[in-house]
Design an enzyme around this catalytic site. Structure first.
Site, mmCIF file in Angstrom:
data_model
loop_
_atom_site.group_PDB
_atom_site.id
_atom_site.type_symbol
_atom_site.label_atom_id
_atom_site.label_comp_id
_atom_site.label_asym_id
_atom_site.label_seq_id
_atom_site.Cartn_x
_atom_site.Cartn_y
_atom_site.Cartn_z
ATOM 1 N N TYR A 2 -3.417 -9.195 15.928
ATOM 2 C CA TYR A 2 -2.132 -8.719 16.873
ATOM 3 C C TYR A 2 -2.228 -9.690 18.287
ATOM 4 C CZ TYR A 2 -2.650 -4.729 13.974
ATOM 5 O OH TYR A 2 -2.512 -3.901 12.854
ATOM 6 N N CYS B 38 -0.189 4.376 1.628
ATOM 7 C CA CYS B 38 -0.710 5.162 2.593
ATOM 8 C C CYS B 38 0.525 5.607 3.710
ATOM 9 C CB CYS B 38 -1.845 5.035 3.128
ATOM 10 S SG CYS B 38 -1.984 3.508 4.227
ATOM 11 N N LYS C 36 -12.217 -4.796 1.669
ATOM 12 C CA LYS C 36 -11.850 -3.990 2.827
ATOM 13 C C LYS C 36 -12.585 -2.656 2.946
ATOM 14 C CE LYS C 36 -7.724 -1.292 4.260
ATOM 15 N NZ LYS C 36 -6.509 -1.058 3.993
ATOM 16 N N CYS D 266 -3.886 6.141 -0.226
ATOM 17 C CA CYS D 266 -3.329 5.033 -0.568
ATOM 18 C C CYS D 266 -2.611 4.936 -2.030
ATOM 19 C CB CYS D 266 -4.243 3.915 -0.586
ATOM 20 S SG CYS D 266 -4.696 3.826 1.449
ATOM 21 N N CYS E 151 1.000 -1.164 -0.035
ATOM 22 C CA CYS E 151 -0.160 0.153 0.049
ATOM 23 C C CYS E 151 0.851 1.283 0.073
ATOM 24 C CB CYS E 151 -0.938 0.039 1.067
ATOM 25 S SG CYS E 151 -2.327 1.302 0.943
ATOM 26 N N LYS F 19 -11.775 -7.573 5.627
ATOM 27 C CA LYS F 19 -11.073 -6.564 6.625
ATOM 28 C C LYS F 19 -12.268 -5.667 7.223
ATOM 29 C CE LYS F 19 -7.318 -3.701 7.461
ATOM 30 N NZ LYS F 19 -6.318 -2.915 6.661
ATOM 31 N N SER G 12 -6.777 -3.418 14.252
ATOM 32 C CA SER G 12 -6.018 -2.633 15.510
ATOM 33 C C SER G 12 -7.333 -2.201 16.415
ATOM 34 C CB SER G 12 -5.342 -1.463 15.046
ATOM 35 O OG SER G 12 -6.053 -0.560 14.177
ATOM 36 N N ARG H 256 -3.566 3.584 12.138
ATOM 37 C CA ARG H 256 -3.111 4.769 11.567
ATOM 38 C C ARG H 256 -2.255 5.731 12.687
ATOM 39 N NH1 ARG H 256 -8.746 6.227 8.196
ATOM 40 N NH2 ARG H 256 -8.565 4.240 7.038
#
Ligand code: PBG
Length: 327
Positions: free
Chosen positions: A312, A121, A194, A129, A119, A247, A273, A204
């Site tokens: 995670y 971004c 997504k 992006c 990506c 996602k 996240s 972010r």
């Protein structure tokens, strides 16, 4: 009372409950996201993701040794460059942060499966992006840069690439570029479905990749849409994706199931996240039992049809599987 069916019979002992369990999980399905940053000799905890770190390449062992020790066999790499520009040139630089991390990880951990997020971004000065045309991301000009990014990652040692940009036609562009350059056996895991989601907030902050103006609704999907999710998934099948991803995970498991039933590709889902941060915050306040929630979230993703689960909590889940708490 005469009852023909008593479903409780199959719940009478722990052993029997395990024997008839429908969803089986394995450590090999887990993928752990890792953030690498430019610079030297730094490992920093990410404030919005307690327990997750950004590290420089020279100290990757502190992050990756525990991953390998836990039995998680695959990581998803993200890069945080020092220099950002309009065209995100560090994304496809031969010596970019992800490329250096890949080279070292491949050498130090030959058994670890390395997936590179593709990506722009994290690399663009404006945080979008792709490259801009006015205030909009220029789809077709971005495709060349995404393909160049994927190629440089594969040449640096990526075992698989995972485009997360949501440009139209990127799977075809990346596939063609990899094939032309002798990498026809490197698979693509597409972030096919997504959504433009508030669940990415902590990421972010971690990657410094929030857009400097506007939002991502011009390329990421509207979370009200189901049929469009199928359209995106089928287009990526046609373009040559090897694995499809939905996602975020937790709020989108209906689509994991639907796409799993409609295609024959392996399915991945990414517990992002914001999902992690919510669990950590609530558990930190003593409001819920973190370990049990993590197990339930994982089991529901696999029950919905996921073959791969990006999280995670991968190391913790590997431990729970080892102990037989889930799986
Ligand atoms: C890059 C990318 C993002 C995530 C994965 N790849 C952020 C975004 O789209 O804004 C989010 C991952 C997470 O929240 O854990 N485009």
């Amino acid at each position: 009372m005469e009852l023909t069916y008593r479903p409780r019979r199959l719940r009478t002992s722990a052993q029997l409950r395990k024997m008839v369990r429908e969803t089986r999980m394995d450590k090999s399905s887990l993928i752990y996201p890792v953030f690498f940053m430019d610079g030297t000799d730094r490992v920093e905890e990410i404030p919005s993701l307690p327990g997750q770190y950004r590290c420089t390449v020279d100290r990757m062992e502190e992050i990756l040794d525990p991953v390998v020790a836990s039995g998680v066999g695959s990581i998803l790499l993200f890069g945080i460059p020092e220099e950002k520009d309009e065209k995100g040139s560090q994304a496809y630089a031969e010596n970019g942060i992800v490329q250096r991390a890949l080279r070292k990880a491949k050498e130090k951990y030959p058994e670890l499966f390395l997936i590179a997020d593709v990506c722009m971004c994290e690399y663009t000065s404006h945080g979008h992006c792709g490259v801009l045309c006015g205030h909009d991301v220029d789809n077709d000009r971005t495709l060349d840069l995404l393909a160049a990014t994927a190629l440089s990652q594969v040449e640096a040692g990526a075992d698989m690439v995972a485009p997360s940009d949501m440009m139209d036609g990127r799977i075809r562009a990346i596939r063609e570029c990899l094939d032309r350059n002798g990498h026809s056996s490197t698979p693509i895991m597409s972030y096919a479905v997504k959504f433009a989601s508030a669940f990415y907030g902590p990421f972010r902050e971690a990657a410094g990749s929030a857009p400097s103006f506007g939002d991502r609704q011009g390329y990421q999907m509207d979370y009200h849409n189901r049929r469009e999710a199928m359209k995106e998934a089928l287009l990526d099948v046609e373009e040559g994706a090897d694995i499809l991803m939905v996602k975020p995970a937790m709020s989108f498991l209906d689509l994991v199931r639907e796409i799993k039933d409609a295609t024959d590709l392996p399915m991945a889902t990414y517990s992002v996240s914001g999902e992690y941060a919510m669990v950590k915050a609530a558990a930190g306040n003593g409001w819920l039992d973190e370990d049990r929630i993590v197990c339930e979230m994982a089991a529901s993703a696999f029950r919905a049809g996921a073959d791969l689960y990006i999280t995670y909590f991968a190391k913790e889940l590997a431990g729970f599987m080892e102990e037989g708490r889930i799986g």
